[in-house]
Design an enzyme around this catalytic site. Structure first.
Site, short mmCIF file in Angstrom:
data_model
loop_
_atom_site.label_atom_id
_atom_site.label_comp_id
_atom_site.label_asym_id
_atom_site.label_seq_id
_atom_site.Cartn_x
_atom_site.Cartn_y
_atom_site.Cartn_z
N THR A 20 45.22 -50.16 8.18
CA THR A 20 45.96 -49.92 6.94
C THR A 20 45.25 -50.42 5.68
O THR A 20 45.88 -50.60 4.64
CB THR A 20 47.36 -50.56 7.02
OG1 THR A 20 47.24 -51.97 7.20
CG2 THR A 20 48.15 -49.96 8.18
N TRP A 21 43.94 -50.67 5.77
CA TRP A 21 43.22 -51.06 4.56
C TRP A 21 43.38 -49.97 3.50
O TRP A 21 43.71 -50.24 2.35
CB TRP A 21 41.73 -51.27 4.90
CG TRP A 21 40.93 -51.93 3.82
CD1 TRP A 21 41.38 -52.45 2.64
CD2 TRP A 21 39.52 -52.16 3.84
NE1 TRP A 21 40.33 -52.99 1.92
CE2 TRP A 21 39.17 -52.82 2.64
CE3 TRP A 21 38.51 -51.87 4.76
CZ2 TRP A 21 37.86 -53.19 2.33
CZ3 TRP A 21 37.20 -52.24 4.45
CH2 TRP A 21 36.89 -52.90 3.25
N ASP A 52 47.43 -52.75 12.41
CA ASP A 52 46.60 -53.83 11.85
C ASP A 52 46.68 -53.81 10.34
O ASP A 52 46.55 -52.76 9.70
CB ASP A 52 45.15 -53.65 12.28
CG ASP A 52 44.24 -54.70 11.67
OD1 ASP A 52 44.22 -55.83 12.18
OD2 ASP A 52 43.56 -54.39 10.67
N TYR A 57 44.71 -56.58 1.83
CA TYR A 57 44.73 -55.13 1.59
C TYR A 57 45.65 -54.84 0.40
O TYR A 57 46.84 -54.62 0.54
CB TYR A 57 45.19 -54.39 2.85
CG TYR A 57 44.27 -54.58 4.04
CD1 TYR A 57 42.97 -55.11 3.89
CD2 TYR A 57 44.68 -54.27 5.32
CE1 TYR A 57 42.14 -55.31 4.97
CE2 TYR A 57 43.85 -54.45 6.42
CZ TYR A 57 42.58 -54.98 6.24
OH TYR A 57 41.75 -55.16 7.33
N TYR A 202 36.96 -52.61 14.57
CA TYR A 202 37.23 -51.86 13.34
C TYR A 202 35.99 -51.12 12.89
O TYR A 202 34.91 -51.28 13.45
CB TYR A 202 37.77 -52.77 12.24
CG TYR A 202 36.77 -53.71 11.57
CD1 TYR A 202 36.03 -53.29 10.47
CD2 TYR A 202 36.61 -55.03 12.00
CE1 TYR A 202 35.16 -54.16 9.82
CE2 TYR A 202 35.73 -55.90 11.36
CZ TYR A 202 35.00 -55.46 10.28
OH TYR A 202 34.13 -56.32 9.65
N GLY A 203 36.14 -50.26 11.87
CA GLY A 203 35.02 -49.46 11.39
C GLY A 203 34.72 -48.29 12.30
O GLY A 203 33.63 -47.72 12.24
N LEU A 205 35.37 -45.19 12.33
CA LEU A 205 34.94 -43.95 11.69
C LEU A 205 33.89 -44.21 10.60
O LEU A 205 33.58 -43.31 9.81
CB LEU A 205 36.14 -43.22 11.09
CG LEU A 205 37.25 -42.87 12.10
CD1 LEU A 205 38.41 -42.20 11.40
CD2 LEU A 205 36.71 -41.98 13.21
N ARG A 226 33.64 -47.62 0.05
CA ARG A 226 32.51 -46.86 0.59
C ARG A 226 31.23 -47.19 -0.16
O ARG A 226 30.13 -46.93 0.35
CB ARG A 226 32.82 -45.36 0.53
CG ARG A 226 33.85 -44.92 1.54
CD ARG A 226 34.52 -43.63 1.16
NE ARG A 226 35.34 -43.78 -0.04
CZ ARG A 226 36.27 -42.92 -0.41
NH1 ARG A 226 36.51 -41.85 0.31
NH2 ARG A 226 36.98 -43.12 -1.51
N ALA A 280 43.91 -44.23 8.49
CA ALA A 280 44.26 -42.89 8.02
C ALA A 280 45.41 -43.03 7.04
O ALA A 280 46.31 -43.84 7.24
CB ALA A 280 44.66 -41.99 9.18
#
Length: 325
Positions: A20-21, A52, A57, A202-203, A205, A226, A280
């Protein structure tokens, strides 16, 4: 959805954990409140029972979205909530702070944000070199004694730091970065898994680059994650990732699946990974990621991907711009 035992905790968690970042709304693409909350609902609809989040965040906003959604659905008891401590988000900057005072304050704020009276899994987000491990982990141990958290773990720690942390509280979970683009932590992950810790990576994708969405170098804002956290969106790594995507494209074409599902499957088919975090911000993306669990990569496909990864190594670690206190 598939489920696994999460190490020594005894919890049964979905193999995909909702990250949920991005839902927090800082440093990622813009989405409406309704769309972000619907993404959380979609995760539950797809069978995800593992979420998570962290107070960092967007200064607790992600936690608030989760708390609101679970409260409206009456779904709190069906979800395993993971949140963190020891990392602050102030004026667009992430600052590590492992003091006892901050950890206790963050726990209380997280409980309010999540609209719950307990946290299933509480992680120290980043180690703070300016605060003793005894103080940081001791604070977590005390919260566990008080029943405010049920299980304790760490994220972004080295093996030595995990061992030291274990002197002050049982470490039941490890959250490292791990994906097709970043295998730097694999030795520590394998060790932690052998200690019967639950592993939530995590990470998965690569900040979105492994979805195939980005085919040309783009300029992101200074505070966009990014640009700030993941190095793959800049040269020289961008071109290397594009070569890896060519192999993923071929498999995606043969199977008729999106690239994101290949990245999720590759991670989950590593025997030392319990659950992978996939972020997402929309129902469509959540459903697409979860549909990846309806199939698995063959031995030949895994071999093709592993060969591509070996040819195009990614030596730059992510997150190096995190500030110290």
């Amino acid at each position: 959805m598939r489920y696994k035992k999460f190490g020594k905790t005894g919890l049964e968690v979905s193999e995909i954990c909702l990250g949920t970042w991005g839902i927090g709304g800082a440093g990622w693409d813009a989405h409406s409140d309704e769309e972000r909350m619907d993404a959380i609902k979609a995760a539950l609809d797809c069978g995800i029972n593992f979420i998570d989040t962290a107070p960092a965040y967007n200064a607790g906003r992600a936690e608030q979205y989760i708390g609101e959604t679970l409260h409206c659905l009456g779904a709190r008891k069906h979800v395993i909530l993971t949140t963190k401590c020891g990392n602050k988000y102030v004026d667009g900057q992430y600052i590590r702070c492992g003091s006892e005072a901050l950890i206790r304050r963050q726990c209380e704020e997280s409980l309010r944000n999540l609209q719950t009276d307990y946290i299933d899994l509480y992680l120290v987000h980043w180690p703070d070199p300016n605060v003793s491990m005894e103080e940081t982990i001791g604070a977590v141990a005390q919260l566990k004694k008080e029943g405010k958290i049920l299980h304790a773990g760490v994220s972004n720690f080295t093996k030595e730091q995990i061992e030291e942390a274990g002197k002050y509280c049982e470490i039941e979970a490890y959250q490292p970065q791990y994906s097709m683009l970043d295998g730097d932590n694999e030795a520590v992950i394998r060790w932690a898994a052998a200690q019967d810790m639950g592993i939530m990576s995590y990470g998965t994708l690569g900040g979105g680059i492994l979805t195939g969405t980005y085919r040309e170098v783009r300029t992101f804002g200074e505070t966009d994650n990014r640009n700030r956290f993941y190095p793959y969106f800049r040269e020289p790594l961008f071109s290397k990732v594009m070569e890896l995507l060519e192999v993923m494209d071929a498999i995606a074409s043969e199977r008729g699946v999106p690239l994101a599902q290949i990245a999720v499957n590759w991670t989950l088919q590593q025997p030392f990974i319990t659950s992978c975090i996939a972020g997402a911000q929309s129902r469509k993306k959540v459903e697409e990621n979860c549909a990846g669990l309806e199939w698995q990569l063959t031995e030949d496909e895994m071999h093709r991907l592993d060969q591509a990864i070996q040819r195009y190594q990614f030596p730059v670690q992510c997150g190096e711009v995190y500030q110290r206190r």
